[in-house]
Design an enzyme around this catalytic site. Structure first.
Site, short mmCIF file in Angstrom:
data_model
loop_
_atom_site.label_atom_id
_atom_site.label_comp_id
_atom_site.label_asym_id
_atom_site.label_seq_id
_atom_site.Cartn_x
_atom_site.Cartn_y
_atom_site.Cartn_z
N ASP A 130 0.82 -1.17 -0.07
CA ASP A 130 0.09 0.18 -0.02
C ASP A 130 0.78 0.87 -0.12
O ASP A 130 0.32 1.67 0.82
CB ASP A 130 -1.18 0.36 1.07
CG ASP A 130 -0.02 0.00 2.68
OD1 ASP A 130 0.68 -0.17 2.81
OD2 ASP A 130 -0.65 -1.06 3.54
N GLU B 156 -0.45 -8.83 -1.07
CA GLU B 156 -1.39 -8.78 0.52
C GLU B 156 -2.29 -7.42 0.03
O GLU B 156 -2.45 -6.37 0.04
CB GLU B 156 -0.09 -8.12 0.85
CG GLU B 156 -0.02 -7.63 2.83
CD GLU B 156 0.57 -6.45 3.13
OE1 GLU B 156 0.21 -5.08 3.43
OE2 GLU B 156 0.90 -7.28 3.64
N GLU C 92 -2.31 5.24 2.67
CA GLU C 92 -2.40 3.26 2.39
C GLU C 92 -3.93 3.25 2.17
O GLU C 92 -4.07 2.35 1.66
CB GLU C 92 -1.12 2.99 3.55
CG GLU C 92 -0.07 3.09 3.60
CD GLU C 92 0.28 4.28 4.67
OE1 GLU C 92 -0.33 4.88 5.46
OE2 GLU C 92 1.43 4.62 4.99
N HIS D 128 6.03 5.04 12.90
CA HIS D 128 6.50 5.62 11.70
C HIS D 128 4.98 6.18 11.26
O HIS D 128 5.27 7.18 10.36
CB HIS D 128 7.67 4.97 10.63
CG HIS D 128 6.72 4.15 10.22
ND1 HIS D 128 5.66 3.98 9.38
CD2 HIS D 128 6.04 2.37 10.47
CE1 HIS D 128 5.22 2.83 8.64
NE2 HIS D 128 5.68 1.93 9.72
N ARG E 41 1.56 8.24 9.48
CA ARG E 41 1.45 9.38 9.08
C ARG E 41 0.98 10.50 10.10
O ARG E 41 0.74 11.89 10.21
CB ARG E 41 1.73 9.57 8.14
CG ARG E 41 2.87 10.21 6.89
CD ARG E 41 2.33 10.24 5.67
NE ARG E 41 3.60 9.76 4.36
CZ ARG E 41 5.11 10.27 3.69
NH1 ARG E 41 4.31 11.78 4.00
NH2 ARG E 41 5.83 9.76 3.30
N HIS F 134 12.72 5.42 13.05
CA HIS F 134 12.57 5.64 11.50
C HIS F 134 13.14 6.76 11.54
O HIS F 134 13.26 7.78 11.93
CB HIS F 134 10.85 5.41 11.23
CG HIS F 134 10.92 5.32 10.41
ND1 HIS F 134 10.75 6.62 9.47
CD2 HIS F 134 9.96 4.95 9.05
CE1 HIS F 134 10.44 6.51 7.69
NE2 HIS F 134 9.50 5.13 8.10
C1 UD1 Z 1 6.86 5.01 4.06
C2 UD1 Z 1 5.01 4.87 3.59
C3 UD1 Z 1 4.44 3.46 4.11
C4 UD1 Z 1 4.94 2.57 5.29
C5 UD1 Z 1 5.96 3.19 5.57
C6 UD1 Z 1 7.46 2.46 5.89
C7 UD1 Z 1 3.96 6.27 1.58
C8 UD1 Z 1 3.17 7.29 1.43
N1 UD1 Z 1 4.59 4.97 2.59
O1 UD1 Z 1 6.30 6.07 4.89
O2 UD1 Z 1 3.48 3.42 3.57
O3 UD1 Z 1 4.55 1.94 5.80
O4 UD1 Z 1 7.64 3.13 4.28
O5 UD1 Z 1 8.70 2.50 7.13
O6 UD1 Z 1 4.06 5.39 0.79
N2 UD1 Z 1 14.42 7.88 5.12
C9 UD1 Z 1 15.61 8.04 5.03
N3 UD1 Z 1 15.93 7.11 5.26
C10 UD1 Z 1 15.36 5.98 4.87
C11 UD1 Z 1 13.66 6.36 4.48
C12 UD1 Z 1 13.11 7.17 4.66
O7 UD1 Z 1 15.76 8.94 5.39
O8 UD1 Z 1 15.68 4.71 4.13
C13 UD1 Z 1 13.22 9.70 5.28
C14 UD1 Z 1 13.55 10.54 4.09
O9 UD1 Z 1 14.00 11.58 5.11
C15 UD1 Z 1 11.77 10.00 3.61
C16 UD1 Z 1 11.13 10.47 4.75
O10 UD1 Z 1 12.01 8.95 5.89
O11 UD1 Z 1 11.90 11.52 2.62
C17 UD1 Z 1 9.82 9.92 4.19
O12 UD1 Z 1 9.59 8.70 3.91
P1 UD1 Z 1 7.95 8.22 2.76
O13 UD1 Z 1 8.72 6.85 2.26
O14 UD1 Z 1 8.18 9.38 1.84
O15 UD1 Z 1 7.55 7.41 4.09
P2 UD1 Z 1 7.79 6.87 4.93
O16 UD1 Z 1 6.95 7.89 6.29
O17 UD1 Z 1 8.70 6.18 5.15
N1 UDP Z 2 11.51 -3.59 11.00
C1 UDP Z 2 13.70 -3.52 10.21
N2 UDP Z 2 14.54 -3.10 11.12
C2 UDP Z 2 13.64 -1.86 11.98
C3 UDP Z 2 11.79 -1.98 12.94
C4 UDP Z 2 11.23 -3.06 11.55
O1 UDP Z 2 13.60 -4.73 10.01
O2 UDP Z 2 14.63 -1.68 12.48
C5 UDP Z 2 10.65 -4.47 10.06
C6 UDP Z 2 10.36 -5.29 10.30
O3 UDP Z 2 10.11 -6.59 10.90
C7 UDP Z 2 9.06 -5.26 9.49
C8 UDP Z 2 9.41 -3.97 8.70
O4 UDP Z 2 10.38 -3.55 9.17
O5 UDP Z 2 8.76 -7.00 8.62
C9 UDP Z 2 8.02 -3.10 9.64
O6 UDP Z 2 8.27 -2.49 8.23
P1 UDP Z 2 7.64 -0.65 8.24
O7 UDP Z 2 7.54 -0.91 10.22
O8 UDP Z 2 8.78 0.32 7.89
O9 UDP Z 2 6.36 -0.47 7.63
P2 UDP Z 2 4.44 -1.20 7.27
O10 UDP Z 2 5.34 -2.80 8.03
O11 UDP Z 2 4.34 -0.61 8.75
O12 UDP Z 2 4.53 -0.29 6.37
#
Ligand code: UD1
Ligand code: UDP
Length: 379
Positions: A103, A125, A139, A220, A222, A252
């Site tokens: 999602d 999924e 999502e 994490h 939003r 995160h």
């Molecule tokens: C995203 C997904 C969310 C998912 C989550 C899992 C969308 C809109 N959101 O949210 O559905 O549950 O990932 O974790 O698709 N960043 C880093 N390094 C990384 C990753 C992220 O620095 O490896 C920071 C960056 O500043 C980035 C921000 O996190 O701009 C947000 O990343 P983004 O993918 O937009 O949203 P998430 O909150 O991570």
């Molecule tokens: N996870 C990981 N390292 C971490 C935190 C989470 O590998 O420090 C894994 C966790 O086991 C799960 C997935 O990341 O499989 C979940 O990711 P996240 O919570 O970022 O996203 P969501 O599932 O909420 O979309």
């Protein structure tokens, strides 16, 4: 496995964030092992560091890497960059089918770019629904958009399959496969058993917190930005006031999360705020923890499979199976409620034991194989 009758079918697997990578690496591996398919991998790199952690451990070298991550990226800019970038890759690869998972913005735009080219898109999924378009946000809508376009819907459970049928999706296109996260969890557990050093990096923390009861924390979402995250931080502070517990919190990298947690929790002796863990180390944390406190989707699936009580810091969930199984409980983001629920689990043994039973509502670890067999029927 039948021998290929003709050229292998070109399948483009698209993902971009940590959870998609965790849930798709078993599918990529199964496709690559099957001569009927020519599997190509395109990562958007919506996440960078957290995605690369999974690619490394899973041994996946993407064929395309869009590298779209920007600090604190807005949903508008992200969506635009993804749609054009993924479309360009599809024009180059000309895949017979596209596979997306879950999602995220990458999954939704991957499906849309495929639809614009009339390429069938298959959804791993599928059918998770909370019934509230703002929880989880965005999502819930991303999943619904993908569901309107998908060719095959790989629902993890009967509940998610029923949600799709209720939206008038053709039942013949819905398949209950289990969730590939359980495949990933089994795989990583086997890897750690073969090579314990893969998850050995928590040894210092384990020594520092010896004798304490470990609580694993992740956050994490939003929709929790702002007040929700502040309340979660306040709950962690109050839980950490107990001498008998230690909280391990891989934070995160989203700046909206870091700002709040750094401000509220820095310097607390029994809170370890650490960098995101790679999957073997996170699996180790799951096994060390007495309780998981999280707003994550994936952790709600993994914790029940391991019999770990998981308190879910959300008002609603699209994963009711863990709640029904009794291993997960919704606690919202009110700090007093979170603290009360954690203290109950810490102090009331029967209450803890009632939750701490291993259940596998999300799958048996063979989901990727089923998905690839079903894809094989389409080529
Ligand atoms: C995203 C997904 C969310 C998912 C989550 C899992 C969308 C809109 N959101 O949210 O559905 O549950 O990932 O974790 O698709 N960043 C880093 N390094 C990384 C990753 C992220 O620095 O490896 C920071 C960056 O500043 C980035 C921000 O996190 O701009 C947000 O990343 P983004 O993918 O937009 O949203 P998430 O909150 O991570
Ligand atoms: N996870 C990981 N390292 C971490 C935190 C989470 O590998 O420090 C894994 C966790 O086991 C799960 C997935 O990341 O499989 C979940 O990711 P996240 O919570 O970022 O996203 P969501 O599932 O909420 O979309």
């Amino acid at each position: 496995m039948p021998a290929p009758a003709s050229d292998p079918a070109r399948i483009l697997v698209v993902f971009g964030t940590r959870p998609e990578a965790i849930k798709l690496f078993p599918v990529v591996a199964a496709l690559q092992a099957d001569p009927r398919f020519d599997a190509r991998v395109c990562v958007s790199a919506q996440h960078r560091g957290m995605l690369d952690q999974v690619l490394d451990i899973a041994g996946i070298v993407p064929d395309f890497d869009l590298d779209v991550m920007k600090p604190d990226q807005s949903l508008d800019a992200l969506t635009a960059a993804l749609l054009t970038g993924l479309g360009r890759v599809m024009d180059e690869v000309q895949p017979a089918r596209v596979v997306v998972q879950g999602d995220t913005a990458t999954a939704m735009t991957g499906a849309l770019a495929a639809y614009y080219r009339k390429i069938p898109v298959d959804h791993v999924e599928a059918g998770l629904r909370s019934g509230n378009i703002y929880h989880p946000w965005p999502e819930e809508i991303n999943r619904k958009i993908i569901g309107t376009m998908a060719s095959l819907h790989f629902a993890p459970t009967e509940t998610s399959a029923a949600a799709l049928k209720a939206e008038n999706v053709d039942p013949a296109r819905i398949h209950v496969t289990g969730n590939t996260v359980i495949d990933a969890l089994h795989w990583v557990t086997r890897r750690i058993a073969e090579q314990p050093s893969l998850a050995g990096g928590l040894a210092d923390l384990e020594a520092r917190f010896a004798g304490k009861r470990i609580i694993g924390v992740t956050s994490h979402r939003r929709e929790n930005f702002g007040g929700g995250l502040e309340a979660i931080a306040e709950a962690v502070r109050r839980i950490a006031a107990r001498d008998d517990v230690a909280l391990i919190f891989p934070v995160h990298p989203n700046p909206n999360v870091r700002r709040v947690m750094d401000g509220a929790l820095a310097g607390l002796a029994n809170v370890a705020m650490i960098e995101p863990l790679d999957y073997p180390h996170f699996a180790r944390l799951l096994s060390l923890a007495e309780i998981m406190l999280t707003d994550s989707g994936g952790v709600q699936e993994e914790a029940p499979a391991l019999g770990k009580p998981v308190l879910v810091m959300r008002e609603t969930t699209e994963r009711p199976e863990g709640i029904a199984a009794g291993t997960a409980r919704l606690v919202g983001t009110d700090s007093t409620r979170i603290v009360t629920e954690i203290f109950t689990l810490l102090d009331d043994k029967p209450a803890y034991e009632a939750m701490a039973r291993a259940h596998n509502p999300f799958g048996d670890g063979h989901s990727a194989r089923r998905i690839v067999e079903l894809l094989g029927n389409e080529i």
